[in-house]
Design an enzyme around this catalytic site. Structure first.
Site, mmCIF file in Angstrom:
data_model
loop_
_atom_site.group_PDB
_atom_site.id
_atom_site.type_symbol
_atom_site.label_atom_id
_atom_site.label_comp_id
_atom_site.label_asym_id
_atom_site.label_seq_id
_atom_site.Cartn_x
_atom_site.Cartn_y
_atom_site.Cartn_z
ATOM 1 N N VAL A 4 0.805 -1.275 -0.192
ATOM 2 C CA VAL A 4 -0.056 -0.013 -0.137
ATOM 3 C C VAL A 4 0.983 1.258 0.120
ATOM 4 C CG1 VAL A 4 -1.640 1.339 1.368
ATOM 5 C CG2 VAL A 4 -1.747 -1.201 1.068
ATOM 6 N N VAL A 22 4.578 -1.140 3.202
ATOM 7 C CA VAL A 22 4.249 0.350 2.887
ATOM 8 C C VAL A 22 5.292 0.711 1.457
ATOM 9 C CG1 VAL A 22 4.084 2.714 3.364
ATOM 10 C CG2 VAL A 22 3.850 0.768 5.122
ATOM 11 N N LYS A 23 4.437 1.195 0.434
ATOM 12 C CA LYS A 23 5.241 1.379 -0.671
ATOM 13 C C LYS A 23 5.440 2.797 -0.451
ATOM 14 C CE LYS A 23 3.573 0.262 -4.676
ATOM 15 N NZ LYS A 23 2.589 -0.002 -5.891
ATOM 16 N N ILE A 24 6.894 3.313 -0.631
ATOM 17 C CA ILE A 24 7.283 4.596 -0.558
ATOM 18 C C ILE A 24 7.789 4.935 -1.991
ATOM 19 C CG2 ILE A 24 8.898 6.047 0.495
ATOM 20 C CD1 ILE A 24 7.050 5.146 2.618
#
Ligand code: E4P
Length: 224
Positions: A59, A85-87
């Site tokens: 996400v 977590v996508k950064i």
């Protein structure tokens, strides 16, 4: 274990494809969620219902500052799912990854267009790297070289991150990348469906059916 993801938030398509292939989880991005017109609160439980407890979700944050990304990542990681977590791999995103590393939050570095960019993300502690295969190719670079350079650098430096190539627009690109031995991929629903399809398959099966009915009309194989 190889991780096959679907790059979508369309629950019906996920259910359809999961019935025919082992879907490990789902990757989303802001554009994917905007296309569905649904937020995480609606989409994540519905997908978990389809894929089961073990499904992994990648996400993406939407904040535009390092501090915002860190705070958003902390909140996302506390959702009751197996979350990565996508950064985005920008300078401010890399700064967020560095901070998040010490907080034990799983991170995917997204929007990777070059091996050097991905390498810095790996050094910052990213658990997954997502090179954008088709977007790299349409810019005139070579996605296979980018992914194989990243594999080499990860191995040389004994880094623990996985490669999760994304942004495929045809199955040849998928096969070119799979041949390198990557840990995971994420496919749009169109490309995932194309992985199972071939124009010659149904005609071949139709011949079997016709031949069988001609000889054993109405019987099943075990009844013959
Ligand atoms: C995945 O992490 C990316 O968000 C996505 O695959 C980008 O793909 P696209 O080039 O099809 O938008």
């Amino acid at each position: 274990m190889f991780e096959l993801y679907l790059d979508t938030a369309n629950v019906q398509e996920i259910a359809r494809l999961d019935a025919a292939m082992p879907v490990f989880g789902v990757t989303t991005n802001p554009s994917i969620l905007a296309k569905e017109g649904k937020g995480l609160a609606e989409v994540l439980p519905a997908i978990k219902d389809v894929l089961g407890e073990q499904a992994r979700f990648h996400v993406q944050t939407v904040s535009t500052t390092t501090e915002g990304m860190v705070e958003e990542a902390i909140q996302i990681s506390q959702l009751p799912y197996d979350i990565v977590v996508k950064i985005p791999t920008t300078e401010i995103g890399l700064a967020a990854m560095k901070q998040l590393k010490s907080k034990n939050i799983s991170i995917l570095a997204t929007a990777i267009y070059s091996a050097q960019q991905g390498f810095i993300a790996a050094l910052c502690g990213a658990d997954y790297l997502a090179p954008y295969v088709n977007r790299i190719d349409v810019l005139g670079a070579n996605s296979v070289n980018v992914v194989s350079d990243l594999q080499l650098l990860i191995k040389q430096q004994n880094l623990s991150c996985k490669l999760l190539p994304a942004s495929f627009k045809n199955t040849r690109q998928v096969m070119d990348i799979l041949r390198l031995g990557v840990d995971s991929i994420t496919l749009s629903t169109d490309i995932a469906a194309q992985m199972m399809a071939h124009p010659s398959v149904q005609p071949a099966v139709d011949v079997f059916t016709n031949d069988w009915q001609g000889a054993f009309a109405g019987k099943l194989a075990y009844q013959s």
